[in-house]
Scaffold this active site. Structure first.
Site, PDB file in Angstrom:
ATOM      1  N   ARG A  36     -31.218 -14.263  -3.665  1.00  0.00           N
ATOM      2  CA  ARG A  36     -30.343 -15.405  -3.387  1.00  0.00           C
ATOM      3  C   ARG A  36     -29.175 -15.510  -4.364  1.00  0.00           C
ATOM      4  NH1 ARG A  36     -35.567 -19.129  -3.134  1.00  0.00           N
ATOM      5  NH2 ARG A  36     -36.355 -17.284  -4.224  1.00  0.00           N
ATOM      6  N   ASN A 194     -44.481 -27.126  -6.919  1.00  0.00           N
ATOM      7  CA  ASN A 194     -44.974 -26.177  -7.925  1.00  0.00           C
ATOM      8  C   ASN A 194     -43.802 -25.605  -8.729  1.00  0.00           C
ATOM      9  OD1 ASN A 194     -46.306 -24.045  -9.278  1.00  0.00           O
ATOM     10  ND2 ASN A 194     -45.912 -22.645  -7.548  1.00  0.00           N
TER      11      ASN A 194
HETATM   12  C1  UD1 Z   1     -41.838 -19.320  -6.758  1.00  0.00           C
HETATM   13  C2  UD1 Z   1     -43.199 -19.875  -6.249  1.00  0.00           C
HETATM   14  C3  UD1 Z   1     -43.004 -21.272  -5.719  1.00  0.00           C
HETATM   15  C4  UD1 Z   1     -42.420 -22.152  -6.801  1.00  0.00           C
HETATM   16  C5  UD1 Z   1     -41.147 -21.559  -7.389  1.00  0.00           C
HETATM   17  C6  UD1 Z   1     -40.756 -22.305  -8.635  1.00  0.00           C
HETATM   18  C7  UD1 Z   1     -44.535 -17.989  -5.439  1.00  0.00           C
HETATM   19  C8  UD1 Z   1     -45.014 -17.263  -4.260  1.00  0.00           C
HETATM   20  N1  UD1 Z   1     -43.708 -19.017  -5.216  1.00  0.00           N
HETATM   21  O1  UD1 Z   1     -40.972 -19.223  -5.663  1.00  0.00           O
HETATM   22  O2  UD1 Z   1     -44.249 -21.814  -5.311  1.00  0.00           O
HETATM   23  O3  UD1 Z   1     -42.189 -23.447  -6.278  1.00  0.00           O
HETATM   24  O4  UD1 Z   1     -41.340 -20.189  -7.774  1.00  0.00           O
HETATM   25  O5  UD1 Z   1     -39.523 -21.917  -9.119  1.00  0.00           O
HETATM   26  O6  UD1 Z   1     -44.891 -17.656  -6.545  1.00  0.00           O
HETATM   27  N2  UD1 Z   1     -40.927 -11.837  -9.464  1.00  0.00           N
HETATM   28  C9  UD1 Z   1     -41.422 -10.631  -9.870  1.00  0.00           C
HETATM   29  N3  UD1 Z   1     -41.894  -9.766  -8.929  1.00  0.00           N
HETATM   30  C10 UD1 Z   1     -41.913 -10.062  -7.614  1.00  0.00           C
HETATM   31  C11 UD1 Z   1     -41.411 -11.308  -7.208  1.00  0.00           C
HETATM   32  C12 UD1 Z   1     -40.928 -12.185  -8.154  1.00  0.00           C
HETATM   33  O7  UD1 Z   1     -41.438 -10.338 -11.065  1.00  0.00           O
HETATM   34  O8  UD1 Z   1     -42.361  -9.214  -6.844  1.00  0.00           O
HETATM   35  C13 UD1 Z   1     -40.401 -12.758 -10.483  1.00  0.00           C
HETATM   36  C14 UD1 Z   1     -38.937 -13.033 -10.287  1.00  0.00           C
HETATM   37  O9  UD1 Z   1     -38.157 -12.127 -11.071  1.00  0.00           O
HETATM   38  C15 UD1 Z   1     -38.793 -14.471 -10.775  1.00  0.00           C
HETATM   39  C16 UD1 Z   1     -40.169 -15.072 -10.557  1.00  0.00           C
HETATM   40  O10 UD1 Z   1     -41.055 -13.998 -10.347  1.00  0.00           O
HETATM   41  O11 UD1 Z   1     -38.488 -14.539 -12.147  1.00  0.00           O
HETATM   42  C17 UD1 Z   1     -40.217 -16.033  -9.350  1.00  0.00           C
HETATM   43  O12 UD1 Z   1     -39.799 -15.345  -8.181  1.00  0.00           O
HETATM   44  P1  UD1 Z   1     -38.903 -16.054  -7.098  1.00  0.00           P
HETATM   45  O13 UD1 Z   1     -38.606 -15.060  -6.032  1.00  0.00           O
HETATM   46  O14 UD1 Z   1     -37.785 -16.737  -7.720  1.00  0.00           O
HETATM   47  O15 UD1 Z   1     -39.933 -17.132  -6.495  1.00  0.00           O
HETATM   48  P2  UD1 Z   1     -39.554 -18.482  -5.771  1.00  0.00           P
HETATM   49  O16 UD1 Z   1     -39.170 -18.179  -4.380  1.00  0.00           O
HETATM   50  O17 UD1 Z   1     -38.627 -19.261  -6.588  1.00  0.00           O
HETATM   51 MG    MG Z   2     -37.542 -18.756  -8.281  1.00  0.00          MG
END
Ligand code: UD1
Ligand code: MG
Length: 515
Positions: A36, A194
């Protein structure tokens, strides 16, 4: 020892430990690209207050002094790893998530680094930079005080869009987290969300991770599903609701990044105001996290202070300034529109308007550097002045010297940089060129327009100047030739005096100065 026996042995040890003395581990997720953000740069490398996002959660964690920290890297792994290592946390390791299959998958990638670990594991996301150490401490303390298996932070947002929703059972206990894309209409209306901060006992966490399934709208392994799995297994789940949701907001888009920037900026400015600093326009002061400012300093509008910039007491920055790793002693006056990088300014010095101090500049006490002056690797002694239109590079100037307008240190010959050394109490006339390497002794005078190519002895006058001559009646003849045109331009000097016509008399000034 076999892996299985290592785990069993650890649990045995755990039982004998009091809850509070359990080890603390942490997993920080930083592998995602951040779709995004619409960027080729990994999200955690985007900057906030001049620092990569990932620095912030690591700094908050650092205050809890965890025994081990695992940062999960993926996109631009080397650059993200470098940021993580820069945090200097004890027991820091990185785990590679080569392909990003979701937050649950990311924690799974960290699991091998937690093998045999029996303590509590804080899990946080690298895209929530404004979290405070105190909030993480509250999460951990509650987790330990209630002897929970899994504890999570929650928060309420009037507009919960984008967040996973907290689903509670009839008894008010957290039963699961549902991601927005998978939520029913009723679940979407839930405003408790969350923020993505969890504390889980390691022996509970590892088996839950193994059970995650990617059967959801995004086809990903959601970390959030460990809550439902834990609830089903009868593990004790606790939650702590924060009353400062802004602090836990995740950054997923440029707009959210800009909001966080504004929040961080405002918080820092507030802190300095409380400590005795005046901001004439708090909304346009941009301060990095390491910046220090002494009391009774006044900061004008549109000032950016970055890096390890330190500003003393009673300084005044008129406005529109960019300072990076700058050190200003007490009582400095930085007039309008200056750029200062890796430079030091001594007490009571006055700089600007429109001055540029480049790296390696050191101005002594009471130095004046005026408009359109550029310095680089320049040491100016106490009370020395360079007030107008000057370049001072690779030079050392003693105290109480005056550098006239338009003075240039010619420090570069196309191959190498050379130094200029100027003594104390020297008077450098306007439009002087100092062709380095060259030295000027104490108390020397340099006549205006001189090109200094050899060392100037102390106390001497140096002058190099073409003779001045007069072509008498030149203007009248020129106008006559132009048929009377040019009268209107009498106030302007001719762009290029024509050579004297044959037979005209030229005269030299009666007295030549400077010989
Ligand atoms: C996530 C949560 C959501 C929460 C929100 C808070 C999940 C499924 N969802 O959503 O419930 O309300 O954060 O901000 O956890 N990342 C990895 N590897 C991956 C995917 C993500 O390291 O395969 C890391 C990203 O770099 C990031 C973090 O995890 O720093 C969160 O990922 P993001 O895609 O932003 O999750 P949200 O959609 O925000
Ligand atoms: Mg996030």
């Amino acid at each position: 020892m076999l892996p299985g026996t290592a785990c069993a042995a650890s649990r045995g040890v755990l039982d004998s430990l009091s809850v509070a003395s359990r080890e603390l581990g942490a997993v920080v997720l930083a592998a995602g690209l951040g779709t995004r953000m619409k960027s080729a740069t990994a999200k955690v490398l985007h900057t906030l207050g001049g620092q990569p996002l990932l620095r912030y959660p690591l700094a908050a964690l650092g205050a809890l002094d965890p025994d081990r920290v695992i940062v999960v890297v993926g996109h631009q792994a080397d650059a993200v790893r470098a940021v993580a290592e820069h945090a200097g946390l004890r027991g820091l390791a990185t785990a590679l998530q080569a392909e990003q299959h979701g937050t649950g998958h990311a924690v799974r990638c960290a699991a091998p680094a937690l093998a045999g670990f029996a303590g509590d594991v804080l899990i946080l996301y690298g895209d929530a930079p404004l979290v405070r150490a105190g909030t993480l401490r509250r999460l951990l303390d509650h987790h330990r005080a209630t002897d929970a298996d899994l504890t999570l932070l929650t928060m309420r947002f009037r507009d919960p869009r984008g967040y996973g929703r907290i689903v509670r059972d009839g008894g008010g206990r957290v039963s699961r987290i549902v991601e927005e894309r998978d939520a029913s209409e009723a679940e979407r209306a839930i405003t408790e969300v969350n923020p993505g901060f969890y504390c889980v006992r390691a022996p509970v966490l590892l088996p839950l991770l193994a059970q995650l399934r990617a059967d959801n709208a995004q086809g990903e392994y959601y970390l959030t599903d460990i809550v439902e799995l834990a609830a089903r297994r009868g593990h004790a789940i606790e939650s702590v609701e924060t009353d400062r949701p802004d602090e836990l907001a995740g950054i997923n888009s440029r707009a959210e990044l800009a909001r966080a920037e504004e929040q961080l900026r405002a918080e820092r400015v507030e802190r300095f105001m409380a400590a005795g600093v005046t901001f004439e326009d708090p909304a346009t002061a941009y301060l990095g996290p390491q910046v220090e400012i002494g009391p009774d300093t006044v900061i004008g509008p549109n000032v950016t202070l970055r890096g390890a910039t330190r500003i003393g007491r009673g300084c005044r920055l008129d406005g529109t300034a960019w300072l990076t790793d700058a050190v200003l002693a007490d009582g400095v006056h930085l007039r309008f529109a200056c750029v200062v990088e890796e430079a030091e300014i001594g007490p009571e010095a006055i700089v600007g308007p429109f001055a540029r101090l480049r790296p390696g500049t050191r101005l002594g006490a009471r130095v004046h550097v005026g408009n359109f002056v550029e310095t680089k690797k320049a040491l100016l002694g106490e009370g020395t002045k360079a007030n107008h239109l000057t370049y001072l590079g690779d030079c050392e100037i003693g105290p109480e010297t005056n550098v006239g307008a338009g003075t240039i240190t010619c420090n570069y010959d196309g191959f190498a940089k050379h130094r200029t050394k100027i003594g104390a109490r020297v008077q450098i006339g306007s439009d002087t060129q100092l062709v380095a390497p060259v030295e000027v002794g104490d108390d020397a005078y340099i006549a205006a327009g001189t090109t200094v190519t050899r060392p100037v002895p102390a106390g001497a006058l140096a002058v190099s100047r073409a003779d001045l001559r007069f072509v008498e009646g030149w203007t009248a003849r020129k106008r006559a030739r132009a048929g009377g045109k040019g009268q209107a331009a009498t106030a302007e000097s001719p762009a290029q005096p024509a050579p004297a016509p044959a037979g005209t008399r030229t005269s030299a000034p009666s007295r030549r100065r400077g010989r």
